[in-house]
Design an enzyme around this catalytic site. Structure first.
Site, PDB file in Angstrom:
ATOM      1  N   ARG A  41       0.869  -1.177   0.000  1.00 32.62           N
ATOM      2  CA  ARG A  41       0.000   0.000   0.000  1.00 32.62           C
ATOM      3  C   ARG A  41       0.901   1.219   0.000  1.00 32.62           C
ATOM      4  O   ARG A  41       1.832   1.300   0.804  1.00 32.62           O
ATOM      5  CB  ARG A  41      -0.915   0.035   1.224  1.00 32.62           C
ATOM      6  CG  ARG A  41      -1.807  -1.190   1.401  1.00 32.62           C
ATOM      7  CD  ARG A  41      -2.794  -0.983   2.554  1.00 32.62           C
ATOM      8  NE  ARG A  41      -3.363  -2.236   2.995  1.00 32.62           N
ATOM      9  CZ  ARG A  41      -4.428  -2.819   2.443  1.00 32.62           C
ATOM     10  NH1 ARG A  41      -5.009  -2.244   1.405  1.00 32.62           N
ATOM     11  NH2 ARG A  41      -4.912  -3.953   2.916  1.00 32.62           N
ATOM     12  N   ARG A  64      -6.087  -5.651  -0.423  1.00 31.61           N
ATOM     13  CA  ARG A  64      -7.532  -5.448  -0.415  1.00 31.61           C
ATOM     14  C   ARG A  64      -7.913  -3.972  -0.320  1.00 31.61           C
ATOM     15  O   ARG A  64      -7.411  -3.232   0.517  1.00 31.61           O
ATOM     16  CB  ARG A  64      -8.171  -6.218   0.745  1.00 31.61           C
ATOM     17  CG  ARG A  64      -9.692  -6.133   0.769  1.00 31.61           C
ATOM     18  CD  ARG A  64     -10.261  -6.973   1.879  1.00 31.61           C
ATOM     19  NE  ARG A  64     -10.103  -8.387   1.600  1.00 31.61           N
ATOM     20  CZ  ARG A  64      -9.752  -9.297   2.514  1.00 31.61           C
ATOM     21  NH1 ARG A  64      -9.490  -8.926   3.739  1.00 31.61           N
ATOM     22  NH2 ARG A  64      -9.652 -10.565   2.183  1.00 31.61           N
ATOM     23  N   HIS A  94       3.685  -9.573   0.926  1.00 30.79           N
ATOM     24  CA  HIS A  94       3.332  -8.687   2.032  1.00 30.79           C
ATOM     25  C   HIS A  94       4.575  -8.129   2.727  1.00 30.79           C
ATOM     26  O   HIS A  94       4.471  -7.223   3.554  1.00 30.79           O
ATOM     27  CB  HIS A  94       2.452  -9.461   3.023  1.00 30.79           C
ATOM     28  CG  HIS A  94       1.765  -8.623   4.037  1.00 30.79           C
ATOM     29  ND1 HIS A  94       2.080  -8.661   5.380  1.00 30.79           N
ATOM     30  CD2 HIS A  94       0.765  -7.705   3.923  1.00 30.79           C
ATOM     31  CE1 HIS A  94       1.308  -7.825   6.042  1.00 30.79           C
ATOM     32  NE2 HIS A  94       0.513  -7.221   5.191  1.00 30.79           N
ATOM     33  N   TYR A 110      -0.118   5.015  12.410  1.00 28.93           N
ATOM     34  CA  TYR A 110       0.187   3.620  12.723  1.00 28.93           C
ATOM     35  C   TYR A 110       1.552   3.545  13.404  1.00 28.93           C
ATOM     36  O   TYR A 110       2.513   4.146  12.924  1.00 28.93           O
ATOM     37  CB  TYR A 110       0.252   2.767  11.452  1.00 28.93           C
ATOM     38  CG  TYR A 110      -1.070   2.440  10.805  1.00 28.93           C
ATOM     39  CD1 TYR A 110      -2.165   3.292  10.898  1.00 28.93           C
ATOM     40  CD2 TYR A 110      -1.231   1.280  10.055  1.00 28.93           C
ATOM     41  CE1 TYR A 110      -3.363   2.996  10.282  1.00 28.93           C
ATOM     42  CE2 TYR A 110      -2.423   0.967   9.433  1.00 28.93           C
ATOM     43  CZ  TYR A 110      -3.490   1.833   9.552  1.00 28.93           C
ATOM     44  OH  TYR A 110      -4.675   1.540   8.936  1.00 28.93           O
ATOM     45  N   ARG A 165      -3.324  -6.662  19.225  1.00 28.81           N
ATOM     46  CA  ARG A 165      -4.268  -5.555  19.128  1.00 28.81           C
ATOM     47  C   ARG A 165      -5.673  -6.005  18.749  1.00 28.81           C
ATOM     48  O   ARG A 165      -6.654  -5.558  19.312  1.00 28.81           O
ATOM     49  CB  ARG A 165      -3.779  -4.532  18.078  1.00 28.81           C
ATOM     50  CG  ARG A 165      -4.635  -3.271  18.021  1.00 28.81           C
ATOM     51  CD  ARG A 165      -4.406  -2.500  16.726  1.00 28.81           C
ATOM     52  NE  ARG A 165      -5.062  -3.117  15.595  1.00 28.81           N
ATOM     53  CZ  ARG A 165      -4.478  -3.349  14.423  1.00 28.81           C
ATOM     54  NH1 ARG A 165      -3.220  -3.062  14.241  1.00 28.81           N
ATOM     55  NH2 ARG A 165      -5.146  -3.910  13.435  1.00 28.81           N
ATOM     56  N   HIS A 215       0.670  -1.348  15.236  1.00 26.98           N
ATOM     57  CA  HIS A 215       0.760  -2.112  13.994  1.00 26.98           C
ATOM     58  C   HIS A 215       2.049  -2.915  13.858  1.00 26.98           C
ATOM     59  O   HIS A 215       2.128  -3.819  13.024  1.00 26.98           O
ATOM     60  CB  HIS A 215       0.614  -1.154  12.799  1.00 26.98           C
ATOM     61  CG  HIS A 215       0.359  -1.825  11.493  1.00 26.98           C
ATOM     62  ND1 HIS A 215       1.326  -1.918  10.521  1.00 26.98           N
ATOM     63  CD2 HIS A 215      -0.733  -2.442  10.997  1.00 26.98           C
ATOM     64  CE1 HIS A 215       0.824  -2.555   9.472  1.00 26.98           C
ATOM     65  NE2 HIS A 215      -0.419  -2.889   9.737  1.00 26.98           N
TER      66      HIS A 215
END
EC number: 2.7.4.1
Length: 719
Positions: free
Chosen positions: A383, A413, A443, A476, A572, A600
């Site tokens: 992203r 996504r 990822h 984050y 989390r 995160h």
């Protein structure tokens, strides 16, 4: 007894328990997480607009959950799939339980909204839906409606000549039952609200008076339908199945995703939201025409689409928001006159976002683009945001003649469309764009810069726990690790060759990849702690994750707990592990941290025979959570931290702060409920700590000049 044999024996005992006794349901655990997010909207210590922000976040979270997770369950029920979940529930059983929990959550959201609405009104911020307006305000709204709304909307009669229109995903509309004035005939009209229109309109004036777009339409229905008498109205909203399944035989991923994104907008309806007081005829028509196969219907007396309240959070009222925070730029890099490569070459450095600026990551790439000695850049992109400085830096590097490779993940996504656009721009700039594996997401967050230095080439690497996204990097908490370790550089090169050319590395020197060996590495570290515990040595595991759902990893932790390993987990969101169960997980504590920043980063720490924290502990950062998809179906990285200062920062500072926090923490009980850590004599807020204290590896010479970072002490049993 060997290490593996001992662990296997414990695992057999764990497996004897019923699934519902060993694990929490994944979907219900997520809904519990969103309740904790919603609870922050009730936190009186937060400024009022920040509380409203948490309410809107909980609304957006629930939308995504419905569009992906609930849609998946409904699909399994339609296809009569009987595969049970980790806790032994069938898809139908899960769907029923989730629907009950979603109804309770939505009711709680409406209760919170009613409370916040009153508090906001007392501060001069009002939503005027259903309320009488001053004559001047009514005139302004009428003019606004005529000039800005009427030209955009298209009323449509619903009859045999005008079939029921398609309602897009997250689309909102209004049904108006009408009677023609001249002959008394009944007509049903629909107005779909274009997403180009603002959800809330602010009226001019010193007071912040808002009106929702749906209320504006209902107020002015007579203007919209001259010659008719308006009998009522029915406001509704639709969510559709938005998960994209990638077919393994897809020949062209780019073409496949362009068509799949179009299909997403037309997916099956998974939720129909109806605003209270809806006309019965309108409701009946919606239920009939929308074909609600296994869809959920929610009727609420309050506001639908609660995530849209984020627009009101933007009101210019700094007194009702958190005091602005400006990230620090690490002193270590400033000491090298901003030269990232010189600072990294001296020794490893880790950047703790958002407390330290994401500009370091961007500067790393910008300097690589302009440095004549840099010959190549390789970059993963999961992203990157809409206005990405990272993309601009890569394009500048290609235009400067560097060999640039970008691995763009199309399966990120809800970012698929943006990533397709970035890929097109990168290719036009002459960058080699790779889309990775068809059935595995890439990822891992890696940036690799090859620089000519004298007669040799040196590789500089960035490994991140988060995305290359400048907006989320402000909220984050993530870790950016920079190193010039040759082993890391060689391993990073192998990772890129694996993704771009399917060349599976036979061995790595420093890094561990999934789906190749990360699961086994974690197992070995967990089992080593179990063996130490059995030998009477100090044995402990600390981990910080966003989610923990993999049953085999959980069972390994159970076995370690039974061996006497003290395990402290900061998870989390979703956690399927059941802590504190006698004979199963007596030695496992799980907490969740929710607050101003979204936790995160992913961290693992293993004691290795010394009480944690210690310099001898094994410490890793990772892009992966404790989920089956991360360990078996994604390209991920597990990065060992060996530099002494960075090791201290991650373990003694970041992990300890997470464990001793009292003000943002929730403790998971064996029953599955979470309890907020109550008031204590010495409260500690980890977000405030990191906003007011610099990180260790970023201090540079300041550390040696007596300017110490406050040392944190672990208070056993503080939670």
């Amino acid at each position: 007894m060997s290490r593996m044999a001992g662990a296997a024996g414990s695992l057999v005992e764990v497996a004897a328990l019923a699934a519902s006794e060993r694990y929490f349901n994944r979907e219900l655990s997520w809904l519990s997480f969103n309740l904790r997010v919603l609870a922050e909207a009730c936190n009186p210590d937060y400024p009022l607009l920040e509380r409203l922000r948490f309410l809107s976040i909980s609304g957006n979270n629930l939308d995504e959950f419905m569009m992906v997770r609930v849609a998946g369950l409904a699909g399994q029920v339609r296809r009569q799939i009987e595969e049970v979940s980790i806790d032994g529930m069938t898809p139908a059983q899960q769907l029923a339980a989730v629907r009950d929990a979603v109804t309770e959550l939505e009711t709680a959201q409406q209760d919170v909204w009613r409370e916040l609405r009153e508090l906001l009104a007392a501060e001069g911020i009002m939503l005027a839906d259903g309320q009488r307006l001053e004559p001047a305000q009514a005139r302004w709204l009428r003019d606004y409606f005529v000039e800005h709304v009427v030209p955009v909307i298209t009323p449509q009669a619903i009859d045999p000549a005008h079939p029921f229109p398609f309602v897009a995903n997250q689309g909102m509309g209004i049904l108006f039952p009408l009677v023609r004035s001249d002959d008394g005939s009944a007509v049903m009209e629909m107005v779909l609200i274009p997403q180009a229109l603002p959800r809330f309109i602010r009226l001019p004036g010193p007071e912040a008076v808002y009106i929702s777009i749906e209320d504006l339409l209902c107020r002015n229905a007579a203007l919209l339908f001259p010659g008719f008498r308006v009998l009522g109205h029915g406001v509704f909203r639709v969510l559709r199945d938005s998960d994209l399944e990638v077919e393994e035989d897809a020949e062209d991923l780019v073409r496949y995703f362009r068509t799949a994104i179009q299909r997403r907008r037309r997916g099956r309806i998974i939720l129909l939201q109806l605003q209270g007081g809806i006309d019965p005829a309108a409701e009946q028509l919606l239920r009939k025409q929308l074909r609600l196969d296994h869809a959920m219907v929610l009727k609420t007396p309050g506001l639908i689409g609660i995530g849209g309240l984020a627009a009101m959070v933007e009101e210019d009222r700094p007194d009702l928001k958190f005091e602005p925070y400006s990230p620090r730029y690490p002193e270590r890099i400033r000491e090298h006159e901003g030269d990232c490569f010189a600072a990294i070459r001296e020794k490893d450095i880790i950047i703790h976002h958002p407390y330290e600026s994401f500009e370091v990551v961007v500067d790393f790439l910008r300097q690589a683009a302009s440095d004549p000695d840099v010959v190549a850049i390789k970059q993963t992109l999961y992203r990157a945001g809409k206005q990405s400085a990272v993309i601009a830096a890569l394009i500048a590097a290609a235009e400067a003649g560097k060999a640039v490779t970008a691995v763009v993940e199309l399966k990120a996504r809800f970012d698929e469309e943006q990533n397709l656009e970035w890929a097109s721009q990168l290719e036009r700039a002459g960058i080699q764009v790779i889309y990775g594996f068809v059935d595995w997401k890439t990822h891992a967050k890696v940036s690799m810069v090859v620089r000519r230095e004298g007669k040799v080439h040196r590789t500089y690497c960035h490994f991140g726990t988060g995305n290359y996204h400048p907006v989320t990097a402000r909220t984050y908490t993530d870790l950016s690790f920079f190193t010039a370790d040759p082993k890391a550089g060689r391993d990073a090169g192998k990772l890129f060759n694996f993704v771009t050319g399917y060349v599976e590395p036979q061995r790595t020197e420093l890094l561990t990849l999934s789906p190749i060996g990360m699961r086994e590495t974690l197992y070995d570290c967990i089992d080593a702690e179990a063996e130490n515990a059995q030998r009477g040595k100090p044995a402990a595991i600390w981990a910080k994750l966003n989610a923990l759902t993999d049953s085999r990893l959980i069972d390994r932790l159970y076995a370690a707990s039974q061996a006497g390993v003290q395990i402290s987990l900061v998870v989390r969101g979703i956690c399927c592990l059941r802590p504190g169960v006698p004979g199963l997980s007596d030695n496992i504590m799980v907490k969740s941290i929710i607050g101003r920043f979204l936790e995160h980063s992913r961290i693992w720490a293993f004691a290795c025979g010394q009480p944690l924290p210690s310099a001898k502990a094994k410490v890793f950062i990772s892009s992966a959570d404790g989920m089956t998809r991360n360990l078996d179906r994604r390209v991920e990285l597990l990065v060992p931290i060996r530099n002494r200062t960075v090791h201290r920062q991650v373990l003694d500072q970041v992990m300890v702060a997470n464990l001793i926090d009292t003000e943002q923490s929730w403790v998971l009980e064996p029953s599955g409920s979470y309890r907020r850590v109550g008031k204590v004599a010495e409260p500690f807020n980890l977000h405030n700590y990191f906003m007011t204290n610099p990180s260790l590896s970023g201090r540079g010479a300041a550390l040696t000049n007596g300017h110490k970072v406050p040392k944190l002490a672990l208070r056993r049993g503080a939670a």
